[in-house]
Design a protein around this motif. Structure first.
Motif, PDB file in Angstrom:
ATOM      1  N   GLN A 237       0.817  -1.212   0.000  1.00  0.00           N
ATOM      2  CA  GLN A 237       0.000   0.000   0.000  1.00  0.00           C
ATOM      3  C   GLN A 237       0.853   1.265   0.000  1.00  0.00           C
ATOM      4  N   MET A 238       1.999   1.189   0.659  1.00  0.00           N
ATOM      5  CA  MET A 238       2.840   2.368   0.829  1.00  0.00           C
ATOM      6  C   MET A 238       3.949   2.451  -0.215  1.00  0.00           C
ATOM      7  N   GLY A 239       3.961   1.494  -1.149  1.00  0.00           N
ATOM      8  CA  GLY A 239       4.960   1.508  -2.210  1.00  0.00           C
ATOM      9  C   GLY A 239       6.367   1.231  -1.709  1.00  0.00           C
ATOM     10  N   ILE A 240       6.469   0.390  -0.679  1.00  0.00           N
ATOM     11  CA  ILE A 240       7.770   0.068  -0.084  1.00  0.00           C
ATOM     12  C   ILE A 240       8.218  -1.303  -0.565  1.00  0.00           C
ATOM     13  N   SER A 241       9.427  -1.384  -1.079  1.00  0.00           N
ATOM     14  CA  SER A 241      10.032  -2.662  -1.418  1.00  0.00           C
ATOM     15  C   SER A 241      10.570  -3.265  -0.122  1.00  0.00           C
ATOM     16  N   MET A 242      10.066  -4.411   0.268  1.00  0.00           N
ATOM     17  CA  MET A 242      10.541  -5.049   1.493  1.00  0.00           C
ATOM     18  C   MET A 242      12.013  -5.425   1.370  1.00  0.00           C
ATOM     19  N   GLU A 243      12.421  -5.832   0.180  1.00  0.00           N
ATOM     20  CA  GLU A 243      13.833  -6.181  -0.036  1.00  0.00           C
ATOM     21  C   GLU A 243      14.722  -4.967   0.174  1.00  0.00           C
ATOM     22  N   ASP A 244      14.339  -3.841  -0.418  1.00  0.00           N
ATOM     23  CA  ASP A 244      15.131  -2.618  -0.248  1.00  0.00           C
ATOM     24  C   ASP A 244      15.137  -2.164   1.206  1.00  0.00           C
ATOM     25  N   ALA A 245      13.991  -2.278   1.874  1.00  0.00           N
ATOM     26  CA  ALA A 245      13.896  -1.857   3.277  1.00  0.00           C
ATOM     27  C   ALA A 245      14.803  -2.704   4.159  1.00  0.00           C
ATOM     28  N   LEU A 246      14.791  -4.016   3.946  1.00  0.00           N
ATOM     29  CA  LEU A 246      15.644  -4.887   4.756  1.00  0.00           C
ATOM     30  C   LEU A 246      17.114  -4.643   4.454  1.00  0.00           C
ATOM     31  N   ARG A 247      17.440  -4.504   3.179  1.00  0.00           N
ATOM     32  CA  ARG A 247      18.833  -4.240   2.797  1.00  0.00           C
ATOM     33  C   ARG A 247      19.327  -2.950   3.460  1.00  0.00           C
TER      34      ARG A 247
END
Length: 110
Positions: A77-87
């Motif tokens: 919903q927020m346009g967040i890549s979980m992969e990018d966030a974790l990295r």
């Protein structure tokens, strides 16, 4: 399954079975509810509380999955890549804590 695949799978599920995403605020409330359910089981399984009649002591994976599902909904919903966030978090934690935990006497083996 990669984070990208998981985010797409949840998005596809929402759009075909779930009809549409709940609002971000509703999903945040659902996330807190799911974390509470997870916490209750952890308190009983690893803490001092005992299970009540009818509670499933093996439900941790289910509750973990529920938490992950709602987190993925919010990310989508927020346009967040979980992969990018974790990295990004791993990089931040590495830079901040690269020596901190190694030098913590509380974490040293006797």
């Amino acid at each position: 399954m990669t984070f990208e695949e998981a985010q797409k799978a949840v998005d596809d599920w929402i759009k075909t079975i779930g009809v549409k995403y709940f609002s971000e605020l509703t999903n945040l409330a659902i996330l807190m509810e799911e974390v509470g359910e997870f916490s209750r089981i952890v308190a009983r399984k690893y803490g001092d509380q005992s299970f009540k009649k009818g509670e499933d002591p093996e439900a941790l994976p289910k509750e973990f999955g529920d938490i992950l599902f709602v987190l993925i909904c919010l990310a989508n919903q927020m346009g967040i890549s979980m992969e990018d966030a974790l990295r990004s978090t791993l990089e931040k934690n590495t830079n901040r804590d690269k020596d901190r935990h190694k030098n913590n006497p509380k974490l040293q083996d006797p």
